[in-house]
Motif scaffolding. Structure first.
Motif, mmCIF file in Angstrom:
data_model
loop_
_atom_site.group_PDB
_atom_site.id
_atom_site.type_symbol
_atom_site.label_atom_id
_atom_site.label_comp_id
_atom_site.label_asym_id
_atom_site.label_seq_id
_atom_site.Cartn_x
_atom_site.Cartn_y
_atom_site.Cartn_z
ATOM 1 N N LYS A 104 0.670 -1.488 0.028
ATOM 2 C CA LYS A 104 0.059 -0.121 0.200
ATOM 3 C C LYS A 104 0.196 1.495 0.129
ATOM 4 N N GLY A 150 -10.659 -5.568 4.837
ATOM 5 C CA GLY A 150 -10.588 -4.419 6.518
ATOM 6 C C GLY A 150 -10.047 -4.792 7.359
ATOM 7 N N GLU A 181 -17.962 7.031 -0.793
ATOM 8 C CA GLU A 181 -17.341 6.168 -1.271
ATOM 9 C C GLU A 181 -17.868 5.684 -2.556
HETATM 10 P P1 ADP Z 1 -8.614 -2.947 3.031
HETATM 11 O O1 ADP Z 1 -7.496 -3.076 1.769
HETATM 12 O O2 ADP Z 1 -9.257 -4.540 3.237
HETATM 13 O O3 ADP Z 1 -10.287 -2.870 1.820
HETATM 14 P P2 ADP Z 1 -9.146 -0.131 2.683
HETATM 15 O O4 ADP Z 1 -7.446 0.488 2.134
HETATM 16 O O5 ADP Z 1 -9.704 0.229 1.377
HETATM 17 O O6 ADP Z 1 -8.499 -1.523 2.943
HETATM 18 O O7 ADP Z 1 -9.513 0.438 3.688
HETATM 19 C C1 ADP Z 1 -11.031 -0.018 4.156
HETATM 20 C C2 ADP Z 1 -12.652 0.789 4.550
HETATM 21 O O8 ADP Z 1 -11.726 1.613 5.697
HETATM 22 C C3 ADP Z 1 -12.379 1.644 3.510
HETATM 23 O O9 ADP Z 1 -13.410 1.030 2.725
HETATM 24 C C4 ADP Z 1 -13.028 2.718 4.439
HETATM 25 O O10 ADP Z 1 -14.217 3.195 4.800
HETATM 26 C C5 ADP Z 1 -12.586 3.184 5.721
HETATM 27 N N1 ADP Z 1 -10.837 3.865 4.871
HETATM 28 C C6 ADP Z 1 -10.108 3.652 5.028
HETATM 29 N N2 ADP Z 1 -8.566 4.108 4.881
HETATM 30 C C7 ADP Z 1 -8.862 5.537 5.843
HETATM 31 C C8 ADP Z 1 -8.592 6.453 5.594
HETATM 32 N N3 ADP Z 1 -7.537 7.004 5.568
HETATM 33 N N4 ADP Z 1 -9.601 8.106 6.674
HETATM 34 C C9 ADP Z 1 -10.416 7.033 6.802
HETATM 35 N N5 ADP Z 1 -11.533 6.206 6.905
HETATM 36 C C10 ADP Z 1 -10.579 5.126 6.055
#
Ligand code: ADP
Length: 372
Positions: A104, A150, A181
């Protein structure tokens, strides 16, 4: 011609199974490798191999006789894929593309270097490095590698939260004030032709960072929609993508677009394309990696896709519930047939379509009542 193409997929979960379903239409010979001998794909191809997509030896052995190899998960062995390329196997998406996205932080750096708006973030080596962020809380902490649904994401609000934080190489991001989103799925082939699906709205479950349901079209401002599509196309070009890519984007409270993360494979936010779009994301992937013309991405009907998660309430009277779901017109059930019963994991999804979004929402509400 196509029946002679030997296609291999690294990863044998539900995404692989949905690729197989569309590969059958094209008459392809499909091989799959997964660590789990009982992975969903094991039932759908006689060329199922038990092996670890992250292992150099297993990937090399698996790919030896294939013409084209693609992925349904990012955790794959890059070195072996590079070696297979040297041996004449086409690897799409390219190992360089997968490698930059696997982590990431390198993904963020790549996007920043191409002037794509991303959530600002810094890399840390482990938990002890978090104390320097005490004054900057709350922050969002993400494992650099192998996170999904998540499982590699947590929000740190207080100093005490640091005690239970992941102790692994992570990215620390500022907590974004998210309004919505969205996700944009884009396909690109070797000739550089790009086709993009319209943005969809993703709604995540409150307690966990897992996608609950998705609405297509996203019903956001036309300007934002065009901006999101343009970002997705720019990323596909920057990566010289061959295949399919999901671009997850935050719409902030100030109507700014910030890319959250990329997935260089079919994505949960594109399941609806099977029933609602002219060409499904799975067929589009196959077209892209086989050098075929990319298909039309038009959304033919509004739709809602709902993930079905393993739960005790689902298990109570499961058969009867499935029958009631199947009785709803245009509710398309996809049951993944996963072994084991880990609560919270995705065991299926439903895509519901209709002529108007209001009808779709009404059906989705009925489905929700049945599932809960
Ligand atoms: P994964 O790879 O497990 O799907 P993500 O990076 O897409 O993880 O994050 C999952 C969720 O967490 C996102 O869809 C969002 O709802 C929340 N999220 C992720 N990063 C942030 C951030 N910087 N600020 C607020 N919420 C976040």
């Amino acid at each position: 011609m196509l029946e002679n193409s030997k296609l291999g997929i690294l990863g044998g979960g539900q995404l692989g199974a949905m690729i197989i379903r569309h590969a059958i239409d094209l008459g392809l010979h499909i091989s799959v490798m997964d660590k789990d001998p009982l992975a969903p794909c094991s039932r759908y191809t006689s060329s199922f191999f038990t092996g670890d997509p992250a292992s150099f030896d297993d990937v090399l052995e698996f790919g030896r006789d294939l013409d084209v190899i693609t992925i349904e998960k990012e955790a794959v062995n890059i070195k072996a894929l590079r070696q297979l390329e040297k041996q004449g196997v086409k690897v799409f998406p390219a190992p360089d593309t997968i490698e930059v996205i696997q982590d990431k932080f390198t993904q963020k750096q790549f996007l920043q270097s191409h002037h794509i708006p991303v959530v600002p973030g810094e890399a840390i080596g482990g938990k002890n490095d978090l104390y320097q962020y005490e004054q900057k809380l709350p922050v969002c902490l993400k494992k650099r590698r192998d996170g999904y649904d998540g499982y590699g994401v947590m929000v740190l609000r207080t100093k005490e939260d640091i005690l239970s934080a992941f102790d692994a190489p992570c990215v620390v991001e500022e907590l974004v004030d998210i309004k919505q989103e969205i996700s944009v799925i884009v396909a690109r082939n070797e000739a550089g032709v790009i086709k993009c699906y319209d943005p969809v709205l993703m709604v995540f479950s409150e307690e966990k960072f897992i996608l609950d349901h998705q609405i297509a079209p996203a019903r956001i401002d036309k300007e934002l929609q065009e901006k999101a599509i343009s970002i997705a196309k720019d990323i596909a070009d920057a990566l010289k993508l061959v295949g399919i890519l999901a671009v997850e984007i935050f719409v902030t409270k100030d109507n700014e677009l910030l890319v959250n993360e990329l997935a260089p494979r079919p994505h949960n936010s594109g399941h609806h394309t099977i029933e609602a779009s002219t060409t499904s994301q799975y067929e589009q992937l196959l077209r892209a990696v086989l050098g075929l013309p990319l298909g039309d991405t038009e959304l033919r009907f509004p739709s809602i896709m709902m993930n079905i998660l393993e739960s005790t309430s689902l298990n109570a009277d499961r058969q009867a519930k499935v029958k009631r779901l199947l009785d709803i017109p245009e509710a398309h059930l996809h049951w993944y047939g996963k072994e084991g019963k880990r609560p919270g994991r995705k065991v299926g999804h439903l895509t519901v379509t209709d002529n108007t979004i209001e009808n779709v929402i009404a059906k989705a509400e009925t489905i929700r009542k049945i599932l809960n």
